[in-house]
Design a protein around this motif. Structure first.
Motif, PDB file in Angstrom:
ATOM      1  N   GLU A  88       0.831  -1.207   0.000  1.00 42.13           N
ATOM      2  CA  GLU A  88       0.000   0.000   0.000  1.00 42.13           C
ATOM      3  C   GLU A  88       0.860   1.249   0.000  1.00 42.13           C
ATOM      4  OE1 GLU A  88      -3.507   2.099   2.736  1.00 42.13           O
ATOM      5  OE2 GLU A  88      -2.802   0.068   3.185  1.00 42.13           O
ATOM      6  N   LEU A  89       1.939   1.224   0.800  1.00 41.58           N
ATOM      7  CA  LEU A  89       2.826   2.374   0.867  1.00 41.58           C
ATOM      8  C   LEU A  89       3.495   2.637  -0.482  1.00 41.58           C
ATOM      9  CD1 LEU A  89       4.244   4.527   2.594  1.00 41.58           C
ATOM     10  CD2 LEU A  89       5.982   2.820   3.163  1.00 41.58           C
ATOM     11  N   LEU A  90       3.908   1.578  -1.151  1.00 41.73           N
ATOM     12  CA  LEU A  90       4.543   1.726  -2.461  1.00 41.73           C
ATOM     13  C   LEU A  90       3.589   2.319  -3.486  1.00 41.73           C
ATOM     14  CD1 LEU A  90       6.471  -1.668  -2.537  1.00 41.73           C
ATOM     15  CD2 LEU A  90       7.515   0.601  -2.449  1.00 41.73           C
ATOM     16  N   ASP A  91       2.299   2.029  -3.326  1.00 42.58           N
ATOM     17  CA  ASP A  91       1.285   2.565  -4.242  1.00 42.58           C
ATOM     18  C   ASP A  91       0.957   4.025  -3.931  1.00 42.58           C
ATOM     19  OD1 ASP A  91       1.059   0.182  -5.628  1.00 42.58           O
ATOM     20  OD2 ASP A  91      -0.596  -0.556  -4.401  1.00 42.58           O
ATOM     21  N   MET A  92       1.184   4.432  -2.684  1.00 41.63           N
ATOM     22  CA  MET A  92       0.767   5.760  -2.227  1.00 41.63           C
ATOM     23  C   MET A  92       1.801   6.840  -2.497  1.00 41.63           C
ATOM     24  SD  MET A  92      -0.920   4.815   1.462  1.00 41.63           S
ATOM     25  CE  MET A  92      -0.819   6.523   1.974  1.00 41.63           C
ATOM     26  N   THR A  93       3.065   6.474  -2.561  1.00 42.36           N
ATOM     27  CA  THR A  93       4.112   7.492  -2.652  1.00 42.36           C
ATOM     28  C   THR A  93       5.065   7.183  -3.793  1.00 42.36           C
ATOM     29  OG1 THR A  93       5.888   8.598  -1.417  1.00 42.36           O
ATOM     30  CG2 THR A  93       5.577   6.249  -1.013  1.00 42.36           C
ATOM     31  N   SER A  94       5.765   8.202  -4.254  1.00 41.61           N
ATOM     32  CA  SER A  94       6.682   8.015  -5.379  1.00 41.61           C
ATOM     33  C   SER A  94       8.045   7.489  -4.945  1.00 41.61           C
ATOM     34  CB  SER A  94       6.874   9.342  -6.123  1.00 41.61           C
ATOM     35  OG  SER A  94       7.414  10.326  -5.253  1.00 41.61           O
ATOM     36  N   SER A  95       8.362   7.642  -3.660  1.00 42.46           N
ATOM     37  CA  SER A  95       9.682   7.220  -3.177  1.00 42.46           C
ATOM     38  C   SER A  95       9.574   6.571  -1.803  1.00 42.46           C
ATOM     39  CB  SER A  95      10.636   8.411  -3.097  1.00 42.46           C
ATOM     40  OG  SER A  95      10.813   9.011  -4.364  1.00 42.46           O
ATOM     41  N   VAL A  96      10.193   5.413  -1.653  1.00 39.14           N
ATOM     42  CA  VAL A  96      10.293   4.728  -0.367  1.00 39.14           C
ATOM     43  C   VAL A  96      11.765   4.412  -0.132  1.00 39.14           C
ATOM     44  CG1 VAL A  96       9.694   2.665   0.967  1.00 39.14           C
ATOM     45  CG2 VAL A  96       7.987   3.731  -0.513  1.00 39.14           C
ATOM     46  N   VAL A  97      12.280   4.754   1.045  1.00 41.78           N
ATOM     47  CA  VAL A  97      13.693   4.558   1.353  1.00 41.78           C
ATOM     48  C   VAL A  97      13.860   3.391   2.318  1.00 41.78           C
ATOM     49  CG1 VAL A  97      15.770   5.580   2.342  1.00 41.78           C
ATOM     50  CG2 VAL A  97      14.202   7.001   0.998  1.00 41.78           C
ATOM     51  N   PHE A  98      14.710   2.448   1.947  1.00 46.40           N
ATOM     52  CA  PHE A  98      15.105   1.357   2.836  1.00 46.40           C
ATOM     53  C   PHE A  98      16.514   1.678   3.331  1.00 46.40           C
ATOM     54  CE2 PHE A  98      11.955  -0.414   0.063  1.00 46.40           C
ATOM     55  CZ  PHE A  98      11.268  -1.356   0.813  1.00 46.40           C
ATOM     56  N   TYR A 135       6.571  -5.622  -6.515  1.00 51.20           N
ATOM     57  CA  TYR A 135       6.947  -4.294  -7.022  1.00 51.20           C
ATOM     58  C   TYR A 135       7.747  -4.428  -8.308  1.00 51.20           C
ATOM     59  CZ  TYR A 135       9.102   0.336  -7.166  1.00 51.20           C
ATOM     60  OH  TYR A 135       9.521   1.589  -7.550  1.00 51.20           O
ATOM     61  N   ASP A 136       7.376  -3.672  -9.338  1.00 52.38           N
ATOM     62  CA  ASP A 136       8.076  -3.731 -10.608  1.00 52.38           C
ATOM     63  C   ASP A 136       8.501  -2.349 -11.096  1.00 52.38           C
ATOM     64  OD1 ASP A 136       5.640  -2.666 -11.227  1.00 52.38           O
ATOM     65  OD2 ASP A 136       5.112  -4.124 -12.776  1.00 52.38           O
ATOM     66  N   GLY A 137       8.610  -1.408 -10.152  1.00 45.62           N
ATOM     67  CA  GLY A 137       9.014  -0.051 -10.503  1.00 45.62           C
ATOM     68  C   GLY A 137      10.526   0.116 -10.469  1.00 45.62           C
ATOM     69  N   THR A 138      10.960   1.355 -10.480  1.00 46.25           N
ATOM     70  CA  THR A 138      12.386   1.684 -10.505  1.00 46.25           C
ATOM     71  C   THR A 138      13.005   1.502  -9.116  1.00 46.25           C
ATOM     72  OG1 THR A 138      12.050   3.298 -12.268  1.00 46.25           O
ATOM     73  CG2 THR A 138      14.072   3.490 -10.992  1.00 46.25           C
ATOM     74  N   VAL A 139      14.168   0.902  -9.071  1.00 44.19           N
ATOM     75  CA  VAL A 139      14.923   0.731  -7.827  1.00 44.19           C
ATOM     76  C   VAL A 139      16.289   1.374  -8.009  1.00 44.19           C
ATOM     77  CG1 VAL A 139      16.009  -0.905  -6.249  1.00 44.19           C
ATOM     78  CG2 VAL A 139      13.749  -1.412  -7.222  1.00 44.19           C
ATOM     79  N   THR A 140      16.650   2.263  -7.104  1.00 38.47           N
ATOM     80  CA  THR A 140      17.966   2.901  -7.129  1.00 38.47           C
ATOM     81  C   THR A 140      18.717   2.539  -5.852  1.00 38.47           C
ATOM     82  OG1 THR A 140      17.100   4.773  -8.421  1.00 38.47           O
ATOM     83  CG2 THR A 140      19.225   5.075  -7.301  1.00 38.47           C
ATOM     84  N   LYS A 141      19.883   1.943  -6.009  1.00 41.07           N
ATOM     85  CA  LYS A 141      20.687   1.524  -4.858  1.00 41.07           C
ATOM     86  C   LYS A 141      21.747   2.592  -4.579  1.00 41.07           C
ATOM     87  CE  LYS A 141      21.659  -2.258  -7.026  1.00 41.07           C
ATOM     88  NZ  LYS A 141      22.243  -3.569  -7.396  1.00 41.07           N
ATOM     89  N   VAL A 142      21.693   3.152  -3.377  1.00 45.73           N
ATOM     90  CA  VAL A 142      22.607   4.239  -3.006  1.00 45.73           C
ATOM     91  C   VAL A 142      23.608   3.737  -1.965  1.00 45.73           C
ATOM     92  CG1 VAL A 142      22.801   6.576  -2.088  1.00 45.73           C
ATOM     93  CG2 VAL A 142      20.780   5.922  -3.425  1.00 45.73           C
ATOM     94  N   GLY A 143      24.874   3.816  -2.300  1.00 42.28           N
ATOM     95  CA  GLY A 143      25.929   3.478  -1.342  1.00 42.28           C
ATOM     96  C   GLY A 143      26.325   4.712  -0.564  1.00 42.28           C
ATOM     97  N   VAL A 144      26.407   4.598   0.754  1.00 43.08           N
ATOM     98  CA  VAL A 144      26.660   5.763   1.615  1.00 43.08           C
ATOM     99  C   VAL A 144      28.033   5.648   2.287  1.00 43.08           C
ATOM    100  CG1 VAL A 144      25.812   7.131   3.550  1.00 43.08           C
ATOM    101  CG2 VAL A 144      24.188   5.939   2.049  1.00 43.08           C
ATOM    102  N   PHE A 145      28.821   6.697   2.165  1.00 43.10           N
ATOM    103  CA  PHE A 145      30.129   6.778   2.819  1.00 43.10           C
ATOM    104  C   PHE A 145      30.215   8.068   3.633  1.00 43.10           C
ATOM    105  CE2 PHE A 145      31.355   4.212  -0.954  1.00 43.10           C
ATOM    106  CZ  PHE A 145      32.025   3.161  -0.329  1.00 43.10           C
TER     107      PHE A 145
END
Length: 268
Positions: A88-98, A135-145
């Motif tokens: 539901e959350l993925l359907d409600m918003t354009s961006s979800v951060v893990f 989920y079949d939308g866009t996934v962007t993997k961000v590496g944090v340093f």
């Protein structure tokens, strides 16, 4: 040599899981079934009593301890997120951060044995959740340093002498009786490249740039610091991943984004 510990029982829980299987492991999904939860808690209580024989605490022998745990775990489960909620959350918003909990070089598989964690610290768990939700939308993997490297306790680490980076100290990261001494050093390009090869992020975020000094302190020529633009360019060149997010402080207002990121957001 044992795994590093933060004193919260995560390692012991993982160890019991490997030794006893599902019966010795309380999963988040079990909190929705009181019968299963009580059975597993009773088993864990018995195993724990044997493990600390001679040093038994009240929690391990108290017959009401399981009732206490059940009441709190049940309440916590009501606040938790299950697949339906995430869908539901993925359907409600354009961006979800893990957000990851630990560094990739502490991963149970890829980390240095004896100095790693018991868990998968790559993007895998987040990707599994998304896949389970269909989920079949866009996934962007961000590496944090950070703009420098840190490590709690023992383990492979290139440490730098001095306090040259502590213009903005990390007050919450200190020497700990479980994790050991909090160590710091310059940005380690060799270790960073290894992390990139393991995780394969699409973008990079570099935080703590507010603690970055443009030149080495007088009398310490071995602490070679270069100006920020050149430092970020060196990261992109050596790691082969674009730096899209730059952090200059703890708040969202102190984050800078590259022109490419801003344009991609507008297009989205």
């Amino acid at each position: 040599i044992g795994h590093n510990t933060c004193g919260q029982g995560v390692g012991q829980t993982r160890s019991d899981s490997l030794r006893y299987g599902d019966d010795g492991t309380l999963f988040a999904g079990d909190l929705l079934d009181e019968t299963v939860m009580r059975r597993k808690l009773k088993f864990i209580q018995g195993v724990s009593c044997c493990a600390v024989s001679g040093r038994v605490t009240a929690m391990l022998v108290d017959s009401e301890a399981i009732d206490w745990c059940v009441s709190r775990y049940t309440a916590w489960a009501r606040l938790g997120m299950v697949n339906d909620d995430l869908t539901e959350l993925l359907d409600m918003t354009s961006s979800v951060v893990f957000e990851g909990a630990q560094a990739v070089l502490l991963d149970e598989t890829h980390g240095d044995y004896g100095f790693n964690s018991w868990t998968n610290t790559t993007f895998d768990n987040a990707l599994t959740l998304l896949r389970d939700c269909g989920y079949d939308g866009t996934v962007t993997k961000v590496g944090v340093f950070r703009s420098y490297f840190t490590r709690h306790g023992d383990g492979p680490f290139v440490e730098s002498t001095g306090d040259y980076y502590w213009d903005r100290p990390e007050m919450h990261n200190v020497t700990d009786k479980y994790m050991g001494r909090f160590r710091v050093g310059q940005f380690d390009f060799v270790a960073a490249k290894r992390a990139i090869e393991i995780a394969k992020p699409d973008w990079l975020a570099i935080n703590h740039l507010d603690a970055f000094r443009p030149t080495s302190p007088v009398g310490r020529p071995y602490l070679v610091h270069i100006p920020q633009p050149a430092f970020l360019a060196k990261i992109e060149d050596e790691l082969g991943v674009p730096v899209m997010i730059k952090g200059y402080g703890p708040s969202a207002d102190e984050r800078g984004f590259t022109e490419y990121y801003e344009h991609s957001q507008e297009a989205a």
